[in-house]
Design a protein around this motif. Structure first.
Motif, PDB file in Angstrom:
ATOM      1  N   THR A  99       1.112  -0.959  -0.028  1.00  0.00           N
ATOM      2  CA  THR A  99      -0.191   0.144   0.200  1.00  0.00           C
ATOM      3  C   THR A  99       1.175   1.387  -0.161  1.00  0.00           C
ATOM      4  O   THR A  99       1.698   1.162   0.886  1.00  0.00           O
ATOM      5  CB  THR A  99      -1.151   0.219   1.156  1.00  0.00           C
ATOM      6  N   ASP A 100       0.460   2.183  -0.782  1.00  0.00           N
ATOM      7  CA  ASP A 100       1.378   3.132  -1.459  1.00  0.00           C
ATOM      8  C   ASP A 100       0.076   4.814  -0.605  1.00  0.00           C
ATOM      9  O   ASP A 100      -0.612   4.385  -1.129  1.00  0.00           O
ATOM     10  CB  ASP A 100       2.080   3.771  -2.749  1.00  0.00           C
ATOM     11  N   MET A 101       0.567   5.522   0.478  1.00  0.00           N
ATOM     12  CA  MET A 101      -0.387   6.521   0.967  1.00  0.00           C
ATOM     13  C   MET A 101      -0.060   7.285   0.099  1.00  0.00           C
ATOM     14  O   MET A 101      -1.544   7.850  -0.070  1.00  0.00           O
ATOM     15  CB  MET A 101       0.282   6.849   1.847  1.00  0.00           C
ATOM     16  N   LYS A 102       0.296   7.789  -1.123  1.00  0.00           N
ATOM     17  CA  LYS A 102       0.356   8.420  -2.144  1.00  0.00           C
ATOM     18  C   LYS A 102      -0.007   8.759  -3.197  1.00  0.00           C
ATOM     19  O   LYS A 102      -0.713   9.446  -4.021  1.00  0.00           O
ATOM     20  CB  LYS A 102       1.791   9.681  -2.105  1.00  0.00           C
ATOM     21  N   THR A 103       0.096   7.437  -3.775  1.00  0.00           N
ATOM     22  CA  THR A 103      -0.423   6.659  -4.912  1.00  0.00           C
ATOM     23  C   THR A 103      -0.835   5.553  -5.263  1.00  0.00           C
ATOM     24  O   THR A 103      -0.724   5.019  -4.656  1.00  0.00           O
ATOM     25  CB  THR A 103       0.722   6.962  -5.962  1.00  0.00           C
ATOM     26  N   GLY A 104      -1.520   4.982  -5.701  1.00  0.00           N
ATOM     27  CA  GLY A 104      -1.884   4.121  -6.801  1.00  0.00           C
ATOM     28  C   GLY A 104      -1.193   3.160  -7.058  1.00  0.00           C
ATOM     29  O   GLY A 104      -0.071   2.882  -7.543  1.00  0.00           O
ATOM     30  N   ARG A 105      -1.524   1.539  -7.683  1.00  0.00           N
ATOM     31  CA  ARG A 105      -1.463   0.798  -7.838  1.00  0.00           C
ATOM     32  C   ARG A 105      -1.925  -0.382  -9.067  1.00  0.00           C
ATOM     33  O   ARG A 105      -2.812  -0.559  -8.746  1.00  0.00           O
ATOM     34  CB  ARG A 105      -0.401  -0.363  -6.876  1.00  0.00           C
ATOM     35  N   LEU A 106      -1.083   0.175 -10.064  1.00  0.00           N
ATOM     36  CA  LEU A 106      -1.508  -0.590 -11.505  1.00  0.00           C
ATOM     37  C   LEU A 106      -1.264  -2.199 -11.504  1.00  0.00           C
ATOM     38  O   LEU A 106       0.115  -2.180 -11.096  1.00  0.00           O
ATOM     39  CB  LEU A 106      -1.657   0.249 -12.548  1.00  0.00           C
ATOM     40  N   VAL A 107      -2.085  -3.050 -11.730  1.00  0.00           N
ATOM     41  CA  VAL A 107      -2.112  -4.418 -11.600  1.00  0.00           C
ATOM     42  C   VAL A 107      -2.140  -5.141 -12.745  1.00  0.00           C
ATOM     43  O   VAL A 107      -3.092  -4.079 -13.355  1.00  0.00           O
ATOM     44  CB  VAL A 107      -2.152  -5.715 -10.362  1.00  0.00           C
ATOM     45  N   CYS A 108      -1.341  -5.401 -13.778  1.00  0.00           N
ATOM     46  CA  CYS A 108      -1.934  -5.810 -15.613  1.00  0.00           C
ATOM     47  C   CYS A 108      -1.216  -7.310 -15.074  1.00  0.00           C
ATOM     48  O   CYS A 108      -0.429  -7.763 -14.650  1.00  0.00           O
ATOM     49  CB  CYS A 108      -0.805  -5.416 -16.128  1.00  0.00           C
TER      50      CYS A 108
END
Length: 270
Positions: free
Chosen positions: A83-92
């Motif tokens: 988990t990143d408090m400042k940005t999201g995460r993209l999963v492909c």
């Protein structure tokens, strides 16, 4: 060993029906008709919003290449340590259906699919506004239903359309284009036969494949994948040709997104 009595059991051995066709009726392996010049692409068909359970979805056909993509999220990340408090995460997740290739594959993701997933993520990430979705995860699932060449390039475009259809904020749509270099000549959007023609004997001099991902409005390259042995001038020309190919296909995908937005828009009040 017990077996399912309700399942129709097929023969233990089978043969391709193409063996019983006369030579003049055997279909061509390439989906291309006639002779193309440099810069020509295969006919494209694109639609959005086909999977009702997904946040966004898209379907794309380029010749005999058929790809479907679904997008889920943004949602809470599965692993708290990622988990990143400042940005999201993209999963492909990139998958080839077992029936998509000439040689039947398995449902288990192989090394080729993992490499394609990483290349897809690298190409899409610069176009998505991940800072708008902190502590969240966006999943992109790509399934190739039929592999007739240039699957990574078309998967990039299909996934970008699915992200836009799902309302994910983006800097720009991401379009993909592939090119096959053969000596001094090149072929844009090659089919599977054209793409793999010289792989058995290995790449020769100034031969290879290039796949490019482009943000057309910003005119920025977000991903580049090259294989083979190509001269510096040939690689530069290949990149420019792929960029021109992306701009040629851009109006087709624009119309597909516009139709999807109009379909989702509420009817005007009387």
């Amino acid at each position: 060993m017990p077996f399912d009595t309700k399942r129709i059991r097929g023969p233990e051995e089978s043969q391709s029906p193409l063996l019983f066709l006369s030579p003049d009726k055997v279909p061509e392996s390439s989906s291309r008709q006639g002779v193309r010049g440099n810069g020509d692409v295969r006919p494209v068909f694109a639609r959005c919003g086909l999977i009702s359970q997904a946040k966004g979805s898209a379907y794309l056909e380029a010749g005999n290449t058929k790809i479907i993509c679904s997008v889920y999220g943004p949602k809470e990340t599965e692993r708290k340590d990622e988990t990143d408090m400042k940005t999201g995460r993209l999963v492909c997740d990139f998958r080839l259906a077992p029936f998509s290739c000439l040689k039947r594959g398995a449902w288990i993701q192989g090394s080729e699919e993992r490499d394609l997933s990483a290349a897809l993520l690298e190409s899409l990430q610069p176009g998505v506004c991940l800072h708008k979705y902190p502590r969240s995860q966006i999943e992109v699932n790509v399934m190739v239903l039929e592999n007739d060449g240039s699957i990574l390039a078309h998967a990039i475009t299909c996934a970008s359309m699915a992200l836009a259809d799902g309302g994910i904020e983006m800097y720009d749509v991401v379009l993909g284009c592939a090119l096959r270099q053969n000596g001094d000549s090149c072929l844009v959007d090659p089919s599977y036969t054209e793409e793999c023609g010289n792989w058995q004997a290995g790449y020769g001099e100034n031969q290879g494949c290039v796949t490019l991902a482009l943000l057309p409005n910003l005119n920025q390259v977000s991903g580049l994948n090259a294989e083979g042995e190509m001269r510096e001038d040939s690689l530069t020309d290949a990149v420019r040709t792929c960029m021109d190919g992306c701009h040629k296909l851009y109006p087709v995908y624009q119309q597909a997104l516009i139709r999807a937005v109009k379909k989702k828009a509420p009817p005007p009040e009387k």
